[in-house]
Design an enzyme around this catalytic site. Sequence first.
Site, PDB file in Angstrom:
ATOM      1  N   GLY A  22       0.815  -1.211   0.000  1.00  0.00           N
ATOM      2  CA  GLY A  22       0.000   0.000   0.000  1.00  0.00           C
ATOM      3  C   GLY A  22       0.849   1.261   0.000  1.00  0.00           C
ATOM      4  O   GLY A  22       2.028   1.219  -0.340  1.00  0.00           O
ATOM      5  N   LEU A  24       0.428   3.642  -2.088  1.00  0.00           N
ATOM      6  CA  LEU A  24       0.769   3.430  -3.500  1.00  0.00           C
ATOM      7  C   LEU A  24       1.286   4.693  -4.168  1.00  0.00           C
ATOM      8  O   LEU A  24       0.833   5.797  -3.896  1.00  0.00           O
ATOM      9  CB  LEU A  24      -0.458   2.909  -4.248  1.00  0.00           C
ATOM     10  CG  LEU A  24      -1.017   1.580  -3.722  1.00  0.00           C
ATOM     11  CD1 LEU A  24      -2.252   1.166  -4.530  1.00  0.00           C
ATOM     12  CD2 LEU A  24       0.035   0.474  -3.773  1.00  0.00           C
ATOM     13  N   GLY A  27       5.427   4.029  -8.866  1.00  0.00           N
ATOM     14  CA  GLY A  27       6.183   2.785  -9.029  1.00  0.00           C
ATOM     15  C   GLY A  27       5.244   1.584  -9.008  1.00  0.00           C
ATOM     16  O   GLY A  27       5.290   0.712  -9.884  1.00  0.00           O
ATOM     17  N   HIS A  28       4.364   1.551  -8.004  1.00  0.00           N
ATOM     18  CA  HIS A  28       3.380   0.464  -7.931  1.00  0.00           C
ATOM     19  C   HIS A  28       2.494   0.473  -9.184  1.00  0.00           C
ATOM     20  O   HIS A  28       2.191  -0.578  -9.757  1.00  0.00           O
ATOM     21  CB  HIS A  28       2.469   0.644  -6.714  1.00  0.00           C
ATOM     22  CG  HIS A  28       3.185   0.616  -5.383  1.00  0.00           C
ATOM     23  ND1 HIS A  28       3.270   1.706  -4.546  1.00  0.00           N
ATOM     24  CD2 HIS A  28       3.846  -0.385  -4.744  1.00  0.00           C
ATOM     25  CE1 HIS A  28       3.933   1.383  -3.451  1.00  0.00           C
ATOM     26  NE2 HIS A  28       4.302   0.122  -3.537  1.00  0.00           N
ATOM     27  N   GLN A  52       7.867  -9.160   8.049  1.00  0.00           N
ATOM     28  CA  GLN A  52       9.075  -8.713   7.366  1.00  0.00           C
ATOM     29  C   GLN A  52       9.682  -7.470   8.004  1.00  0.00           C
ATOM     30  O   GLN A  52      10.638  -6.913   7.481  1.00  0.00           O
ATOM     31  CB  GLN A  52       8.826  -8.520   5.873  1.00  0.00           C
ATOM     32  CG  GLN A  52       7.949  -7.341   5.516  1.00  0.00           C
ATOM     33  CD  GLN A  52       7.656  -7.316   4.032  1.00  0.00           C
ATOM     34  OE1 GLN A  52       6.939  -8.170   3.508  1.00  0.00           O
ATOM     35  NE2 GLN A  52       8.192  -6.330   3.321  1.00  0.00           N
ATOM     36  N   GLN A 144      15.316  -8.597  -3.306  1.00  0.00           N
ATOM     37  CA  GLN A 144      14.000  -9.208  -3.098  1.00  0.00           C
ATOM     38  C   GLN A 144      13.505  -9.868  -4.379  1.00  0.00           C
ATOM     39  O   GLN A 144      13.049 -11.027  -4.348  1.00  0.00           O
ATOM     40  CB  GLN A 144      13.007  -8.130  -2.644  1.00  0.00           C
ATOM     41  CG  GLN A 144      11.566  -8.570  -2.665  1.00  0.00           C
ATOM     42  CD  GLN A 144      10.638  -7.510  -2.102  1.00  0.00           C
ATOM     43  OE1 GLN A 144      10.640  -7.254  -0.906  1.00  0.00           O
ATOM     44  NE2 GLN A 144       9.846  -6.880  -2.954  1.00  0.00           N
ATOM     45  N   VAL A 167      10.742   3.187 -10.999  1.00  0.00           N
ATOM     46  CA  VAL A 167      10.248   4.507 -11.404  1.00  0.00           C
ATOM     47  C   VAL A 167      10.889   5.534 -10.476  1.00  0.00           C
ATOM     48  O   VAL A 167      10.975   5.304  -9.261  1.00  0.00           O
ATOM     49  CB  VAL A 167       8.709   4.569 -11.302  1.00  0.00           C
ATOM     50  CG1 VAL A 167       8.194   5.964 -11.606  1.00  0.00           C
ATOM     51  CG2 VAL A 167       8.086   3.541 -12.242  1.00  0.00           C
ATOM     52  N   SER A 177       7.469   4.254  -0.713  1.00  0.00           N
ATOM     53  CA  SER A 177       6.462   4.670   0.262  1.00  0.00           C
ATOM     54  C   SER A 177       7.138   5.360   1.445  1.00  0.00           C
ATOM     55  O   SER A 177       6.507   6.153   2.151  1.00  0.00           O
ATOM     56  CB  SER A 177       5.670   3.464   0.753  1.00  0.00           C
ATOM     57  OG  SER A 177       5.138   2.758  -0.349  1.00  0.00           O
ATOM     58  N   ARG A 178       8.405   5.043   1.687  1.00  0.00           N
ATOM     59  CA  ARG A 178       9.113   5.613   2.835  1.00  0.00           C
ATOM     60  C   ARG A 178       9.625   7.037   2.576  1.00  0.00           C
ATOM     61  O   ARG A 178      10.080   7.694   3.512  1.00  0.00           O
ATOM     62  CB  ARG A 178      10.281   4.712   3.250  1.00  0.00           C
ATOM     63  CG  ARG A 178       9.820   3.382   3.842  1.00  0.00           C
ATOM     64  CD  ARG A 178      10.959   2.611   4.484  1.00  0.00           C
ATOM     65  NE  ARG A 178      10.479   1.518   5.314  1.00  0.00           N
ATOM     66  CZ  ARG A 178      10.387   0.240   4.910  1.00  0.00           C
ATOM     67  NH1 ARG A 178      10.716  -0.096   3.682  1.00  0.00           N
ATOM     68  NH2 ARG A 178       9.943  -0.693   5.743  1.00  0.00           N
TER      69      ARG A 178
END
Length: 284
Positions: A22, A24, A27-28, A52, A144, A167, A177-178
């Site tokens: 989420g 978002l 990039g997502h 995680q 990842q 992106v 998101s961070r």
Amino acid sequence: MKEQARQARAESRIIGLVPTMGALHAGHLSLIERARRECSPVIASIFVNPKQFGPNEDFSKYPRTFERDSEKLQSAGVDSLFAPEPSELYPNGFSTYVNVDGLSDRLEGRSRPGHFRGVTTVVMKLLQIVQPNFAYFGRKDAQQSRLITQMARDLNLDTGIVVCPPVREPDGLALSSRNVYLSGEERKSATVLYRALNAAKSELVAGVRDGLQLRDVLQRTLGAERHARVDYAEIVDAELFDPIVRVNKPCYVLLAVFIGKTRLIDNLYIEPKSPGSDELVFHF
Ligand code: AMP
């Protein structure tokens, strides 16, 4: 979710899954666009996966913007949103984990113990629930995506793992998101990751191939930025993520850098133009 996916499979449709946490951003949405070109239905998941996050990490303050996210997904043409609760994915007594040995312990895995075990476990669960034909991940999280590709191969999954390019903001900062954690001044400093990747590229273009020399350039660029503290800055081979001595095969420049209290990662993928060629191609 299982029932819906079963129905789509019975109709021989090509199911695409885009797993996210989420908050978002574009990039997502680029993953969703790609999925929409190749699949119907496209299913997006939103799940801030407690397994995680380390005990001192940002699980509780991770940005949660569910209403806005579901609007974005709807306008992006996503067919279904799967947003389970932690207690649904991890009911009492949950005790089975998926771990990719070796690769999980290096770099991100070393800085964030248990992180990748949480990632591969939740991704495996999502892939089991949806059983998509394709699942889409961002190369922004290079280690990842490499781990998930390995897991899919090792466990004979019927899902094709598709890895998509990062992106970026116009100034090169990879969307994350961070990024909302950054103060105005930190936001300016945060471009140092992209600048360091470019500094490494310039050396490579000038003919430098020595891993140590390239690492020095990264350290120097990152070290000159006031708010930046390097966690790691490495050149590794793209298969096993082992440090390389000379750049002569596909590899990554990998960065993890604290900007103030916010930990950001970024990478540059480099490959020879053709096998054995000394000419390199750069993928930011
Ligand atoms: P997250 O919500 O951070 O777990 O990310 C969900 C998916 O989006 C992962 O596969 C990420 O690699 C991918 N992703 C995150 N940031 C970007 C970005 N800037 N560009 C492309 N994909 C991204």
